[in-house]
Design a protein around this motif. Structure first.
Motif, mmCIF file in Angstrom:
data_model
loop_
_atom_site.group_PDB
_atom_site.id
_atom_site.type_symbol
_atom_site.label_atom_id
_atom_site.label_comp_id
_atom_site.label_asym_id
_atom_site.label_seq_id
_atom_site.Cartn_x
_atom_site.Cartn_y
_atom_site.Cartn_z
ATOM 1 N N LYS A 75 1.126 -1.318 0.061
ATOM 2 C CA LYS A 75 0.103 0.058 -0.168
ATOM 3 C C LYS A 75 1.166 1.954 -0.299
ATOM 4 C CE LYS A 75 -2.371 -0.789 3.883
ATOM 5 N NZ LYS A 75 -3.366 -0.556 4.777
ATOM 6 N N PRO A 76 0.737 2.093 -1.056
ATOM 7 C CA PRO A 76 1.482 3.537 -0.415
ATOM 8 C C PRO A 76 1.256 3.916 0.951
ATOM 9 C CG PRO A 76 -0.500 3.750 -1.985
ATOM 10 C CD PRO A 76 -1.207 2.415 -2.013
ATOM 11 N N ASP A 78 0.444 6.883 2.842
ATOM 12 C CA ASP A 78 -0.528 8.830 3.295
ATOM 13 C C ASP A 78 0.073 9.262 4.710
ATOM 14 O OD1 ASP A 78 -1.335 6.627 5.802
ATOM 15 O OD2 ASP A 78 -2.522 5.545 4.653
ATOM 16 N N GLY A 84 5.566 4.834 4.462
ATOM 17 C CA GLY A 84 4.897 3.763 3.922
ATOM 18 C C GLY A 84 4.785 2.409 4.469
ATOM 19 N N GLU A 270 13.155 -1.056 -0.329
ATOM 20 C CA GLU A 270 13.293 0.021 -0.020
ATOM 21 C C GLU A 270 14.499 0.078 1.176
ATOM 22 O OE1 GLU A 270 9.159 2.100 1.655
ATOM 23 O OE2 GLU A 270 9.760 0.566 0.170
#
Length: 327
Positions: A75-76, A78, A84, A270
């Protein structure tokens, strides 16, 4: 220059798709195998076969959790989670390791001890042998899928296969490879227990095989749990990558020194970099801003895994205490 990522932290460019396929193959194989082993175990009366059924069922539950990890970690970012959800992958992978321990290891060891202390009536082992043979083929196919992914990623980064498997932050694929390897070993142990019982008429062999299967699962759960715990607590980039990051920062002409450097692996492909930078005397504020932009671009080019860069202009070690605050 992307080959600096020796531990696979630049693996994000392949996305979660390949890992999802690998886990789906393993889950499908294990679900069918678990049912077949349970039926064979009930027919033959083999505790090792029942332990193997628990093993496969635990692997299936594990892979469901790994699929959940892949979905939720993608999921990105927010407002509530500004960096993240990548770390959520390791929470679910940790739960998967616990499921392997509780669902497979504990049952197998208990059933083996129960067989040794109470004995068992051995039935026809033919069905069990057939199931073990089919399971070996299916588990081998699942393992081949995982190994092919790991080998391709290791080759891409110029890293030996075992080194990459040990250090990769993609613990979902690591779990599949380790669990399928353990499954193949467990099948051989179960076959040995069946054969020993068939030749001697004693259930001791079957009980010992069941305990060994449990011990194998304890080891797998421990390895996976430790790997995920390291990443949850916070594991930095490998030393050679940290050296590469420092070198890129120092290559910017306005930078005099890197006072402090912090790196953090947030997920496969990441990583975060935070550094206190001492800029050369006399560099105007506007030039400092552009120097930070240049440093970030260089870092992303040198180490593709770096997704977030935070640079803090800081007085050098020799000038601390002599600034405005000391006046």
């Amino acid at each position: 220059m992307g080959r600096e990522a020796k531990d696979g932290t630049d693996g994000g460019k392949s996305g979660n798709g390949e890992s999802t396929f690998t886990v789906l193959v393993a889950a499908g194989a294990n679900l069918g195998i678990a049912v077949a082993k349970a039926v064979a175990g009930l027919i033959s009366g083999s505790s090792a076969m029942l332990s193997e059924a628990a093993h496969s069922l635990a692997d299936t539950v594990t892979e469901v959790m790994l699929l959940t990890a892949l979905k939720r970690s993608g999921k990105p970012a927010d407002e509530d989670h500004p960096v993240g959800y990548a770390g959520e992958r390791y929470v679910w992978a940790m739960l998967a390791a616990v499921a392997t321990f509780v669902g497979g290891a504990v049952f197998s060891i208990y059933d083996g001890i129960h067989t040794l202390t109470h004995g068992e009536e051995l039935g026809d082992p033919l069905v069990s042998y057939v199931v073990l043979a089919v399971a070996f083929v299916l588990e081998g196919f699942s393992l081949r899928t995982g190994v092919r992914q790991v080998r391709a990623e290791a080759k891409e980064r110029g890293t030996p296969f075992l080194t990459y498997l040990r250090r990769t932050p993609d613990t979902t694929v690591k779990a599949v490879v380790l669990e399928d390897s353990a499954a193949l070993a467990g099948l051989l142990l179960a076959a040995g227990g069946l054969l020993g019982g068939q030749l001697t008429g004693s259930g001791v062999w079957d009980g010992v095989a069941s305990i060994l299967i449990g011990a194998l699962l304890v080891y797998v759960a421990w390895v996976l749990g430790r790997s995920n715990a390291e990443l949850l607590v916070g594991r930095p980039l490998p030393r050679e990558m940290r050296d590469a990051v420092r070198a890129e920062l120092l290559s910017v002409s306005q930078v005099a020194d890197v006072v402090d450097l912090t790196t953090l692996i947030q997920g496969p492909g990441e990583a975060l970099v935070a550094a206190k930078i001492d800029f050369r005397d006399g560099v105007p504020a506007e030039e400092v801003e552009w120097a930070c932009e240049e440093a970030e671009e260089r870092l992303r080019a040198r180490v593709p895994a770096v997704r977030r860069v935070y640079l803090d202009p800081t007085p050098g070690r020799g000038r601390r205490g002599s600034g405005a605050g000391a006046a």
